[in-house]
Scaffold this active site. Sequence first.
Site, mmCIF file in Angstrom:
data_model
loop_
_atom_site.group_PDB
_atom_site.id
_atom_site.type_symbol
_atom_site.label_atom_id
_atom_site.label_comp_id
_atom_site.label_asym_id
_atom_site.label_seq_id
_atom_site.Cartn_x
_atom_site.Cartn_y
_atom_site.Cartn_z
ATOM 1 N N CYS A 49 0.850 -1.182 0.000
ATOM 2 C CA CYS A 49 0.000 0.000 0.000
ATOM 3 C C CYS A 49 0.891 1.240 0.000
ATOM 4 O O CYS A 49 1.797 1.358 0.826
ATOM 5 C CB CYS A 49 -0.902 -0.013 1.226
ATOM 6 S SG CYS A 49 -1.933 1.465 1.397
ATOM 7 N N CYS A 52 0.393 3.067 3.623
ATOM 8 C CA CYS A 52 0.855 2.530 4.909
ATOM 9 C C CYS A 52 1.891 1.416 4.789
ATOM 10 O O CYS A 52 2.338 0.887 5.802
ATOM 11 C CB CYS A 52 -0.342 2.036 5.711
ATOM 12 S SG CYS A 52 -1.113 0.538 5.028
ATOM 13 N N CYS A 97 -7.262 -1.234 1.303
ATOM 14 C CA CYS A 97 -6.225 -1.799 2.165
ATOM 15 C C CYS A 97 -6.851 -2.096 3.523
ATOM 16 O O CYS A 97 -7.495 -1.234 4.121
ATOM 17 C CB CYS A 97 -5.077 -0.797 2.299
ATOM 18 S SG CYS A 97 -3.842 -1.272 3.527
ATOM 19 N N CYS A 100 -5.190 0.402 6.379
ATOM 20 C CA CYS A 100 -5.450 1.841 6.479
ATOM 21 C C CYS A 100 -6.757 2.269 5.812
ATOM 22 O O CYS A 100 -7.148 3.435 5.932
ATOM 23 C CB CYS A 100 -4.287 2.633 5.898
ATOM 24 S SG CYS A 100 -4.135 2.574 4.096
ATOM 25 N N CYS A 122 -8.573 -4.906 -10.112
ATOM 26 C CA CYS A 122 -8.168 -3.785 -10.962
ATOM 27 C C CYS A 122 -7.723 -2.670 -10.025
ATOM 28 O O CYS A 122 -8.544 -2.035 -9.368
ATOM 29 C CB CYS A 122 -9.365 -3.371 -11.813
ATOM 30 S SG CYS A 122 -9.003 -2.097 -13.014
#
Length: 147
Positions: A49, A52, A97, A100, A122
Amino acid sequence: MSYPDQRSEDQWRAVLSPEQFRVLREKGTERPGTGEYDSHYPSKGVYTCAGCDAPLYTADHKFKSGCGWPAYFDSIPGAVKRHVDNTLGMKRTEIVCNNCGGHLGHVFEGEGFPTPTDERHCVNSVSLRFTEDIGAAAKGSNETAKA
């Protein structure tokens, strides 16, 4: 929804570029074919991510879909959370995510791609970072979760 990484809007703005903030925190979408990872096919490594550093996808999950965004057939177990998205007058499945809550993109099922899951995650490239160091990606996730 509540996520382990609970930064304020100002804290997110301090660590994300304006485009990352627009996509990750405001559920934006980058233009197709413009992302750094659209044509990125490493033999090993982890996509984390961009907000984070939590590990999300491995290089083994990635496949060529031709959709204009990075495509993955699965995620690292527990890394991605799914939500129903009824914007734009259609029902889609948003993926975020799980550490976060940052917007990654959408998952589509049953498109006929020859993948083990019959899914296509996607994902916006701007939502991701890539590292070949799988150990560093896992360490980053553990440190972020403690913050």
